[in-house]
Design an enzyme around this catalytic site. Structure first.
Site, PDB file in Angstrom:
ATOM      1  N   ASP A  92      29.320  27.005 -34.152  1.00  0.00           N
ATOM      2  CA  ASP A  92      29.903  28.318 -33.890  1.00  0.00           C
ATOM      3  C   ASP A  92      30.964  28.190 -32.793  1.00  0.00           C
ATOM      4  O   ASP A  92      30.646  27.822 -31.652  1.00  0.00           O
ATOM      5  CB  ASP A  92      28.801  29.280 -33.448  1.00  0.00           C
ATOM      6  CG  ASP A  92      29.165  30.735 -33.657  1.00  0.00           C
ATOM      7  OD1 ASP A  92      30.361  31.024 -33.842  1.00  0.00           O
ATOM      8  OD2 ASP A  92      28.258  31.581 -33.651  1.00  0.00           O
ATOM      9  N   CYS A 134      33.791  34.430 -37.268  1.00  0.00           N
ATOM     10  CA  CYS A 134      32.452  34.075 -37.744  1.00  0.00           C
ATOM     11  C   CYS A 134      32.143  34.638 -39.116  1.00  0.00           C
ATOM     12  O   CYS A 134      31.844  33.893 -40.059  1.00  0.00           O
ATOM     13  CB  CYS A 134      31.399  34.596 -36.758  1.00  0.00           C
ATOM     14  SG  CYS A 134      31.627  34.093 -35.051  1.00  0.00           S
ATOM     15  N   HIS A 189      24.858  36.651 -39.609  1.00  0.00           N
ATOM     16  CA  HIS A 189      26.090  37.401 -39.320  1.00  0.00           C
ATOM     17  C   HIS A 189      26.820  37.889 -40.573  1.00  0.00           C
ATOM     18  O   HIS A 189      28.039  37.977 -40.605  1.00  0.00           O
ATOM     19  CB  HIS A 189      27.034  36.591 -38.444  1.00  0.00           C
ATOM     20  CG  HIS A 189      27.871  37.468 -37.544  1.00  0.00           C
ATOM     21  ND1 HIS A 189      28.777  36.969 -36.644  1.00  0.00           N
ATOM     22  CD2 HIS A 189      27.943  38.823 -37.425  1.00  0.00           C
ATOM     23  CE1 HIS A 189      29.372  37.956 -35.997  1.00  0.00           C
ATOM     24  NE2 HIS A 189      28.876  39.100 -36.467  1.00  0.00           N
ATOM     25  N   ASP A 345      32.842  27.305 -37.722  1.00  0.00           N
ATOM     26  CA  ASP A 345      33.231  28.538 -38.410  1.00  0.00           C
ATOM     27  C   ASP A 345      34.607  29.038 -38.003  1.00  0.00           C
ATOM     28  O   ASP A 345      35.194  29.877 -38.678  1.00  0.00           O
ATOM     29  CB  ASP A 345      32.186  29.646 -38.202  1.00  0.00           C
ATOM     30  CG  ASP A 345      32.021  30.050 -36.744  1.00  0.00           C
ATOM     31  OD1 ASP A 345      32.559  29.364 -35.850  1.00  0.00           O
ATOM     32  OD2 ASP A 345      31.327  31.059 -36.497  1.00  0.00           O
ATOM     33  N   ASN A 346      35.146  28.546 -36.900  1.00  0.00           N
ATOM     34  CA  ASN A 346      36.503  28.881 -36.433  1.00  0.00           C
ATOM     35  C   ASN A 346      36.781  28.081 -35.178  1.00  0.00           C
ATOM     36  O   ASN A 346      35.959  27.266 -34.750  1.00  0.00           O
ATOM     37  CB  ASN A 346      36.669  30.386 -36.169  1.00  0.00           C
ATOM     38  CG  ASN A 346      35.537  31.003 -35.389  1.00  0.00           C
ATOM     39  OD1 ASN A 346      34.769  31.812 -35.932  1.00  0.00           O
ATOM     40  ND2 ASN A 346      35.366  30.623 -34.131  1.00  0.00           N
TER      41      ASN A 346
END
Length: 537
Positions: A92, A134, A189, A345-346
């Site tokens: 994350d 996310c 999420h 995720d980023n």
């Protein structure tokens, strides 16, 4: 017929085809099995006037003028690999350069020996892309669809009581229908209403958290007002559920207890792998870690291990957990039967520095610049994926859906556009090139078919229509003429060359028109968390 015989047969077929015809249609846009007219230009129509137009399809044509003989020989003739166990490990907000194998690690004060070993034993991608945040990345992985199609283009706030539509078909559902056991351990999420939770979206079981890590520190913040966050109370902690069941609270969380979340989830994942030791059924584990999202409350087992502070401690903990998973596969005899991918995720959360990762590129989470969406990615499958291979070919997190569905023998939905691309031949070395030639990013909550993408990567070029240098700005709006960067020559995206590269903007426009046609035929699902534009279903 043996493999050599197959190759000779294909060469002979190609020779006959080349004599009989001088034009071949690429035939697939990469958008969907449903025909949308993005193909437009074949290799037979390359002229100085339309230079580059052949790549406006999002799939390489193996029998095009640019194909190598090796690609032609390997296309569709190699034996199908055995169905592997599949594990997705998702960090994350990790920066591109946090792992040592990407130039960071010990150089940045937080060694990552297990990530580095995984890269040495597998495939490391240097142009792998996530979505900007996310929620959209997780939606893209799970559905194989652009997040604008699923109403998941923006991270949903905790307690919003919304989520992904139950009409979406997830990777877990596809693999479950194909005979896989499916389990998730970590951060979801993608919704906090029951119909959108993992146990109702294809997973046999799950254990983890519904929201991003900082959600569980909200009640400790100055000015917190509980009457405005009533929906947080029910699932405010680590939860679990079996397929079709309601969530059960395992342990409430607050700021001081955040350090144990990943340890708890990985322990469950290891126990699950151990339980499969004597099973002949394939399994799928989705392991989206809470690290390295802020706030970096360290696990006491790793506190002070790095010279980079709590964030670096979290990077080292993540590295340790990756090693635990790989060791469990080895110890259970599942190592050679399992494909594992690690990615993020980023990009890093620049607004939280120094509690943030590092990227050499411009921007971070929430931005369409390289720093926000270009992330580390490593694949490992002993005996199937070549050791020590490095590729700068374009691939994105959305491609995990079709790739793993194919490897698992699953059926991809044919009643909706699927933007994911099957990259199994690229991963397994049957072709040198990725099947993807462009990636687009939509941001915000607009769900209309004519919504303009914020950015696109096409070949070595990046087209930016609207960009933010960080989650909080400043904003750069190029609504009249999109900015164009050659990110091989200018990876920092500093020199706008749009004036001399009209053909790049033409590529952007062509892709956009095809997407508009697709979204008009198959309307997008509006956001249920942010029903600002177009309402919510």
């Amino acid at each position: 017929m043996n493999r050599i015989g197959y190759k000779l047969a294909i060469v002979a077929v190609f020779f006959l085809i080349s004599i009989a015809s001088s034009s071949l249609d690429s035939g697939n846009t990469g958008l969907s099995p449903i025909p949308h007219d993005l193909k437009g230009y074949g290799s037979d129509r390359i002229t100085p006037e339309n230079s580059g137009a052949e790549v406006l399809t999002n799939r390489r044509n193996v029998l095009s003028n640019n194909s190598s003989l090796a690609e032609i020989v390997n296309e569709d003739v190699m034996p199908a690999p055995p169905r592997p166990n599949i594990i997705i490990i998702l960090a994350d907000n990790m920066g591109y350069m946090d792992p040592g194998c990407y130039g960071g690690g010990a150089v940045l004060g937080a060694p990552t020996p297990r990530m580095d070993q995984m890269a040495a034993e597998g495939l490391r991608l240097t142009s792998f892309y996530s979505e900007t945040q996310c929620t959209p990345t997780r939606a893209a992985i799970m559905t194989g669809r652009l997040p604008i199609r699923t109403g998941m283009s923006l991270a949903s706030e905790a307690g919003s009581m919304a989520g992904m539509s139950p009409e979406e078909t997830t990777l877990a559902k596809v693999l479950s229908d194909a005979g896989y056991k499916t389990a998730m351990f970590g951060k979801w999420h993608l919704g906090d209403i029951e119909e959108s939770m993992p146990q109702n979206m294809g997973f046999d079981e799950w254990f983890g958290i519904l929201y991003h890590l900082n959600t569980y520190s909200l009640k400790d913040r100055i000015g917190y007002d509980p009457k405005w966050s009533e929906n947080l109370n029910e699932n405010y902690g680590i939860v679990e559920a079996k397929k079709g069941e309601s969530l059960k609270m395992v342990m409430p969380l607050n700021t001081s207890s955040l350090g144990i979340v990943d340890e708890q989830c990985v322990d469950r994942a290891i126990a699950y792998i151990n339980d499969q030791a004597n099973s002949t059924e394939p399994f799928f584990i989705y392991l989206p870690l809470a690290r390295t999202h802020f706030p970096s409350v360290p696990n006491q087992k790793f506190a002070g291990n790095s010279s980079r502070g709590p964030y670096g401690d979290g990077v080292m903990e993540t590295d340790y957990h990756i090693g635990q998973v790989l060791d469990a596969l080895r110890d259970t005899g599942k190592e050679n039967d399992t494909i594992v991918v690690f990615t993020s995720d980023n990009g890093p959360t620049l607004d939280q520095w120094p509690d943030a990762g590092y990227s050499p590129f411009r921007g971070g989470i929430g931005t369409v610049y390289e720093g926000g969406v270009r992330v580390p990615c490593i694949f490992r499958w002993p005996g199937m994926i070549e050791e020590g291979r490095v590729s700068n070919e374009i691939m994105c997190s959305m491609d995990l859906f079709s790739t793993f569905a194919h490897l698992g023998g699953g059926s991809i939905p044919s009643d909706r556009p699927i933007d994911s691309m099957d990259q199994s031949k690229f991963l397994l070395g049957a072709q040198d090139n990725s099947s993807r030639e462009w990636v687009v990013w939509y941001t915000g909550t607009d769900s209309s078919a004519t919504t303009l993408p914020a950015a696109m990567r096409w070949h070595q070029f990046k087209i930016i229509r609207k960009g933010f240098d960080s989650f909080q700005g400043p904003e750069s709006d190029y609504s009249q003429i999109p900015a164009v960067y050659n990110i091989e020559m200018d990876p920092g995206e500093e020199h706008n060359i749009a004036g001399e590269h009209d053909f790049v903007i033409t590529a952007f426009q062509t892709v956009y028109r095809g997407l508009v046609a697709s979204m008009k035929e198959y309307p997008n699902t509006p956001s249920r968390a942010y029903p600002i534009v177009g309402g919510a279903k």
